[in-house]
Design a protein around this motif. Structure first.
Motif, PDB file in Angstrom:
ATOM      1  N   GLU A 158      99.333  21.821  52.558  1.00  0.00           N
ATOM      2  CA  GLU A 158      99.650  22.833  51.561  1.00  0.00           C
ATOM      3  C   GLU A 158      98.948  24.149  51.885  1.00  0.00           C
ATOM      4  O   GLU A 158      97.979  24.190  52.635  1.00  0.00           O
ATOM      5  CB  GLU A 158      99.195  22.352  50.178  1.00  0.00           C
ATOM      6  N   ASP A 159      99.480  25.204  51.286  1.00  0.00           N
ATOM      7  CA  ASP A 159      98.867  26.519  51.437  1.00  0.00           C
ATOM      8  C   ASP A 159      97.453  26.508  50.853  1.00  0.00           C
ATOM      9  O   ASP A 159      97.210  25.940  49.798  1.00  0.00           O
ATOM     10  CB  ASP A 159      99.724  27.566  50.706  1.00  0.00           C
ATOM     11  N   THR A 160      96.516  27.152  51.561  1.00  0.00           N
ATOM     12  CA  THR A 160      95.120  27.204  51.106  1.00  0.00           C
ATOM     13  C   THR A 160      94.713  28.609  50.686  1.00  0.00           C
ATOM     14  O   THR A 160      93.528  28.911  50.618  1.00  0.00           O
ATOM     15  CB  THR A 160      94.189  26.722  52.235  1.00  0.00           C
ATOM     16  N   CYS A 161      95.709  29.464  50.417  1.00  0.00           N
ATOM     17  CA  CYS A 161      95.401  30.860  50.116  1.00  0.00           C
ATOM     18  C   CYS A 161      95.948  31.302  48.772  1.00  0.00           C
ATOM     19  O   CYS A 161      96.366  32.448  48.604  1.00  0.00           O
ATOM     20  CB  CYS A 161      95.933  31.764  51.223  1.00  0.00           C
ATOM     21  N   ALA A 162      96.031  30.394  47.785  1.00  0.00           N
ATOM     22  CA  ALA A 162      96.409  30.788  46.436  1.00  0.00           C
ATOM     23  C   ALA A 162      95.385  31.812  45.929  1.00  0.00           C
ATOM     24  O   ALA A 162      94.232  31.778  46.364  1.00  0.00           O
ATOM     25  CB  ALA A 162      96.451  29.559  45.537  1.00  0.00           C
ATOM     26  N   PRO A 163      95.766  32.766  45.061  1.00  0.00           N
ATOM     27  CA  PRO A 163      96.965  32.744  44.217  1.00  0.00           C
ATOM     28  C   PRO A 163      98.234  33.317  44.834  1.00  0.00           C
ATOM     29  O   PRO A 163      99.229  33.486  44.124  1.00  0.00           O
ATOM     30  CB  PRO A 163      96.540  33.602  43.024  1.00  0.00           C
ATOM     31  N   ASP A 165     101.107  32.471  45.938  1.00  0.00           N
ATOM     32  CA  ASP A 165     101.902  31.246  45.970  1.00  0.00           C
ATOM     33  C   ASP A 165     103.066  31.410  46.957  1.00  0.00           C
ATOM     34  O   ASP A 165     103.894  32.319  46.799  1.00  0.00           O
ATOM     35  CB  ASP A 165     102.435  30.959  44.571  1.00  0.00           C
ATOM     36  N   PRO A 166     103.159  30.549  47.979  1.00  0.00           N
ATOM     37  CA  PRO A 166     104.253  30.690  48.952  1.00  0.00           C
ATOM     38  C   PRO A 166     105.633  30.519  48.330  1.00  0.00           C
ATOM     39  O   PRO A 166     106.614  31.072  48.824  1.00  0.00           O
ATOM     40  CB  PRO A 166     103.959  29.593  49.975  1.00  0.00           C
ATOM     41  N   CYS A 167     105.726  29.749  47.237  1.00  0.00           N
ATOM     42  CA  CYS A 167     107.008  29.594  46.566  1.00  0.00           C
ATOM     43  C   CYS A 167     107.439  30.916  45.929  1.00  0.00           C
ATOM     44  O   CYS A 167     108.607  31.306  45.992  1.00  0.00           O
ATOM     45  CB  CYS A 167     106.905  28.499  45.508  1.00  0.00           C
ATOM     46  N   GLU A 168     106.482  31.629  45.329  1.00  0.00           N
ATOM     47  CA  GLU A 168     106.773  32.945  44.757  1.00  0.00           C
ATOM     48  C   GLU A 168     107.125  33.933  45.865  1.00  0.00           C
ATOM     49  O   GLU A 168     107.991  34.797  45.698  1.00  0.00           O
ATOM     50  CB  GLU A 168     105.575  33.456  43.945  1.00  0.00           C
ATOM     51  N   VAL A 169     106.454  33.814  47.007  1.00  0.00           N
ATOM     52  CA  VAL A 169     106.770  34.677  48.144  1.00  0.00           C
ATOM     53  C   VAL A 169     108.214  34.458  48.580  1.00  0.00           C
ATOM     54  O   VAL A 169     108.955  35.407  48.851  1.00  0.00           O
ATOM     55  CB  VAL A 169     105.801  34.403  49.317  1.00  0.00           C
ATOM     56  N   ALA A 170     108.641  33.202  48.649  1.00  0.00           N
ATOM     57  CA  ALA A 170     110.016  32.889  49.043  1.00  0.00           C
ATOM     58  C   ALA A 170     111.012  33.473  48.046  1.00  0.00           C
ATOM     59  O   ALA A 170     112.073  33.975  48.434  1.00  0.00           O
ATOM     60  CB  ALA A 170     110.190  31.378  49.162  1.00  0.00           C
ATOM     61  N   ARG A 194     105.512  18.031  49.886  1.00  0.00           N
ATOM     62  CA  ARG A 194     106.966  18.010  49.706  1.00  0.00           C
ATOM     63  C   ARG A 194     107.401  18.952  48.599  1.00  0.00           C
ATOM     64  O   ARG A 194     108.375  19.697  48.748  1.00  0.00           O
ATOM     65  CB  ARG A 194     107.428  16.586  49.399  1.00  0.00           C
ATOM     66  N   GLN A 195     106.684  18.955  47.489  1.00  0.00           N
ATOM     67  CA  GLN A 195     107.049  19.823  46.368  1.00  0.00           C
ATOM     68  C   GLN A 195     106.956  21.295  46.763  1.00  0.00           C
ATOM     69  O   GLN A 195     107.842  22.094  46.433  1.00  0.00           O
ATOM     70  CB  GLN A 195     106.144  19.531  45.172  1.00  0.00           C
ATOM     71  N   GLN A 196     105.878  21.652  47.478  1.00  0.00           N
ATOM     72  CA  GLN A 196     105.716  23.053  47.854  1.00  0.00           C
ATOM     73  C   GLN A 196     106.753  23.485  48.877  1.00  0.00           C
ATOM     74  O   GLN A 196     107.390  24.538  48.730  1.00  0.00           O
ATOM     75  CB  GLN A 196     104.306  23.292  48.405  1.00  0.00           C
ATOM     76  N   LEU A 197     106.956  22.688  49.911  1.00  0.00           N
ATOM     77  CA  LEU A 197     107.924  23.057  50.943  1.00  0.00           C
ATOM     78  C   LEU A 197     109.355  23.013  50.412  1.00  0.00           C
ATOM     79  O   LEU A 197     110.195  23.830  50.825  1.00  0.00           O
ATOM     80  CB  LEU A 197     107.780  22.143  52.159  1.00  0.00           C
TER      81      LEU A 197
END
Length: 420
Positions: A158-163, A165-170, A194-197
């Protein structure tokens, strides 16, 4: 002598001009071909966890390198391919620095396979997992051109650089309407990964795949690269209005927009007499929403009189809901009859789950097709039976002959019975 020299100079000048005339159009054609070429940016996670030895007895990094080498050999010539890394250069513990660790290993462009393989061979699992920043940079790598654009993200964590959020970036990338698709591959069967990707992929209309073997990784990346080379229809970004009078006028094509929760979006389409309007809309739930939702597509006149509608409802089992409609415009006896402006209204009844952001709106895809209306003669010929008359006639004749034969046999049997 002088005339001979002048003649020679003239011939050389003519040849030079002719050569230049050929060369410049070829260069222009090459530039145009490059602008239309499909682009793929392979984004590889090179964080420290890629050292794990659980990919067919080898490390995840070694499996990725092997897969990349085979993919580079199989990449179609027309594809402009690049490679970006995340977590490949900073081995320290400073989070701020580690979350900036993304670099372009090989620029997006014509592929030099030897150079690209050499660059991949230098990779060593190192640092953090800044997926969000890497996606932002990868979108910039693919900027420009009219061809298809695709990011293939390969990660084992998973991404380790929150906040951030890669989902918000997408979602932000999808909201730009640049036709960029993100496909994701997970190297670890983790629920959180799986949820994040999956969220990243769904936000842009991409796919998520869990991969646990080297050959599977190679096959899937090859498939995605080949898919980028397939001709696709690039959606055109548009922005619907709150009322029909301010709505944009659309031609036939594929359009993308953002549907705010529970709000109307209006568009206009001109339909001439003798034409038929065919429209469909799909709204994607790219984040958590409450169950029981629906979408309405309505065609109306500029005076708000409804012509026809299409609607669909969902209960949370699917992330996409679609509906459509058709409106044939009757032919006119006037030669210069004006086109009718049809107002298309899109309304959804989605509601965001608790704590979920409502902006930007949900991805909306609208297809508009204005075609020549069906011919009345061909559609209703023979009372709607068309060539079915041949079958009906054959059945009637066969039935008549069967009846005559059966009657003759019955009379013959009766005569034999009386005689005996």
């Amino acid at each position: 002598m002088i005339r001979t020299q002048r003649l020679a100079v003239g011939i050389c000048s003519l040849l030079a001009a002719f050569t230049a005339g050929i060369a410049f159009p070829a260069g222009a054609l090459a530039d145009e071909t490059t602008a239309d070429a499909p682009k793929v940016d392979l984004v590889l996670d090179v964080s420290g966890s890629m050292r794990a030895n659980d990919m067919d007895g080898t490390s995840r990094m070694a499996a990725a390198k092997q897969a990349f080498n085979e993919v580079l050999d199989a990449t179609p010539e027309e594809v402009r391919l690049g490679i970006r890394t995340l977590g490949a250069n900073y081995p320290g513990d400073d989070r701020k620095t580690g979350c900036k660790d993304t670099a372009q290993l090989y620029p997006v462009g014509p592929l030099d396979r030897t150079e690209a393989k050499t660059a991949v061979a230098t990779l060593t699992p190192t640092g953090w997992t800044p997926i969000g920043p890497a996606l932002l940079k990868a979108a910039d790598d693919l900027d420009g051109g009219t061809g298809s654009k695709r990011i293939v993200l390969i990660s084992d964590g998973e991404d380790t650089c929150a906040p951030l959020d890669p989902c918000e970036v997408a979602r932000e990338i999808a909201a730009k309407g640049i036709g960029l698709t993100i496909d994701t591959l997970g190297l670890v069967p983790s629920t959180k990964l799986r949820q994040q990707l999956s969220c990243i992929a769904e936000a842009t209309g991409g796919t998520y795949t869990s991969v646990e073997h080297t050959d599977e990784l190679t096959d899937k990346v090859n498939q995605l690269v080949d898919r980028a080379a397939d001709p696709v229809v690039t959606p055109v970004a548009t922005e619907g209005a709150a009322a029909c009078s301010q709505a944009p006028t659309l031609k036939s094509g594929l359009f993308t927009d953002r549907a705010e929760f529970g709000q109307e979006r209006w568009y206009r389409v001109d339909v001439k007499p003798g034409q038929e309007l065919r429209a469909s809309v799909s709204v994607s739930a790219d984040r958590a929403v409450n169950p029981d939702y629906g979408v309405l597509l309505r065609a109306a006149t500029v005076h708000s009189r409804e012509i026809v509608r299409g609607e669909a409802a969902g209960n949370g089992r699917t992330d996409v809901i679609s509906t459509g409609l058709r409106y044939p415009k009757a032919e006119s006896d006037e030669e210069d009859a004006p086109a009718e402006t049809v107002c298309l209204q899109v309304t959804d009844s989605f509601s965001a789950a608790a704590g979920v952001k409502t902006t930007p709106g949900l991805p909306l895809e609208l297809t508009v097709d204005v075609v020549d209306g069906p011919s009345q003669a061909s559609d209703v010929a023979s009372f709607g039976l068309g060539r079915g008359w041949w079958l009906l006639g054959a059945l009637i004749v066969a039935g008549f002959l069967a009846g005559v034969l059966w009657g003759w046999l019955s009379r013959w049997r009766l005569a034999v019975w009386r005689t005996n």
